[in-house]
Design a protein around this motif. Sequence first.
Motif, short mmCIF file in Angstrom:
data_model
loop_
_atom_site.label_atom_id
_atom_site.label_comp_id
_atom_site.label_asym_id
_atom_site.label_seq_id
_atom_site.Cartn_x
_atom_site.Cartn_y
_atom_site.Cartn_z
N THR A 41 0.82 -1.21 0.00
CA THR A 41 0.00 0.00 0.00
C THR A 41 0.86 1.26 0.00
O THR A 41 1.83 1.36 0.74
N LEU A 71 5.81 1.96 -8.08
CA LEU A 71 4.82 0.92 -8.34
C LEU A 71 5.23 0.03 -9.51
O LEU A 71 5.92 0.48 -10.42
N TYR A 76 -2.04 -4.88 -10.83
CA TYR A 76 -3.35 -4.24 -10.70
C TYR A 76 -3.46 -3.63 -9.30
O TYR A 76 -2.96 -4.19 -8.33
N TYR A 77 -4.16 -2.49 -9.22
CA TYR A 77 -4.28 -1.76 -7.97
C TYR A 77 -5.72 -1.37 -7.67
O TYR A 77 -6.53 -1.23 -8.59
N GLN A 104 -4.68 -0.71 -13.83
CA GLN A 104 -3.33 -1.09 -14.28
C GLN A 104 -2.79 -0.02 -15.21
O GLN A 104 -3.51 0.49 -16.07
N ILE A 109 -4.02 4.68 -13.56
CA ILE A 109 -3.82 5.02 -12.14
C ILE A 109 -4.08 6.50 -11.94
O ILE A 109 -4.80 6.90 -11.01
N ILE A 145 -3.18 3.88 -2.96
CA ILE A 145 -2.94 3.04 -4.13
C ILE A 145 -2.41 1.71 -3.58
O ILE A 145 -1.30 1.64 -3.07
N GLN A 146 -3.28 0.70 -3.65
CA GLN A 146 -3.03 -0.55 -2.95
C GLN A 146 -3.05 -1.72 -3.93
O GLN A 146 -3.95 -1.83 -4.77
N ARG A 147 -2.08 -2.58 -3.80
CA ARG A 147 -2.00 -3.76 -4.67
C ARG A 147 -3.31 -4.52 -4.59
O ARG A 147 -3.83 -4.79 -3.51
N MET A 148 -3.87 -4.84 -5.73
CA MET A 148 -5.16 -5.53 -5.81
C MET A 148 -4.97 -7.00 -5.47
O MET A 148 -4.00 -7.62 -5.88
#
Length: 178
Positions: A41, A71, A76-77, A104, A109, A145-148
């Motif tokens: 995150t 990033l 994907y986020y 992505q 973003i 912005i957090q990793r999906m």
Amino acid sequence: MFEPKEPYLVPVTKKHLPPKIGNKAANLGCLMQKGYLVPKTYALSWDAYLDLDTGNEAVLQAISAEIRQMLDLEAYYAVRSSADVEDSPDYSFAGQFTSVLNVQGIDRILQAVRTVWKASETECIRTYQKQSKHEMGDVRMAVIIQRMIDPVISGVAFSVNPISTLDEIVVEAVSGSG
């Protein structure tokens, strides 16, 4: 080239997080420090929005450069709100702001970040503020912005019942990403 006084994008793994990343991001950082599993995150401070609001378009280039540096643009986020009024002891704002999932690439973003920023200026938010009977002023919006991840279940936990205001924990959950 324009350079901000401090970086706009902050890894939420840092021990001392600045308040300008918003309550939700700070709470995620707290969970990480306590050993809970939280996807990778980052928080884009509300300074990014405030600096861009002054009309300095070079701010977008600075944000873009920081995102490119930190990033994995192939991943994907989830791009989520982290406002100063959100997830506070007095008000949750649960479901009031926008989240954009499965984002992505740099252009998407940045577009998702702008979508989250715009959500802080909607009539829905002004109505929620009026109903809270507490004057909050302008909302300062940071962005997570957090990793999906591929969730089995997702939800929201309230430490006070949002309907009855009784001191009881209420969990709302659904299958998948909600």
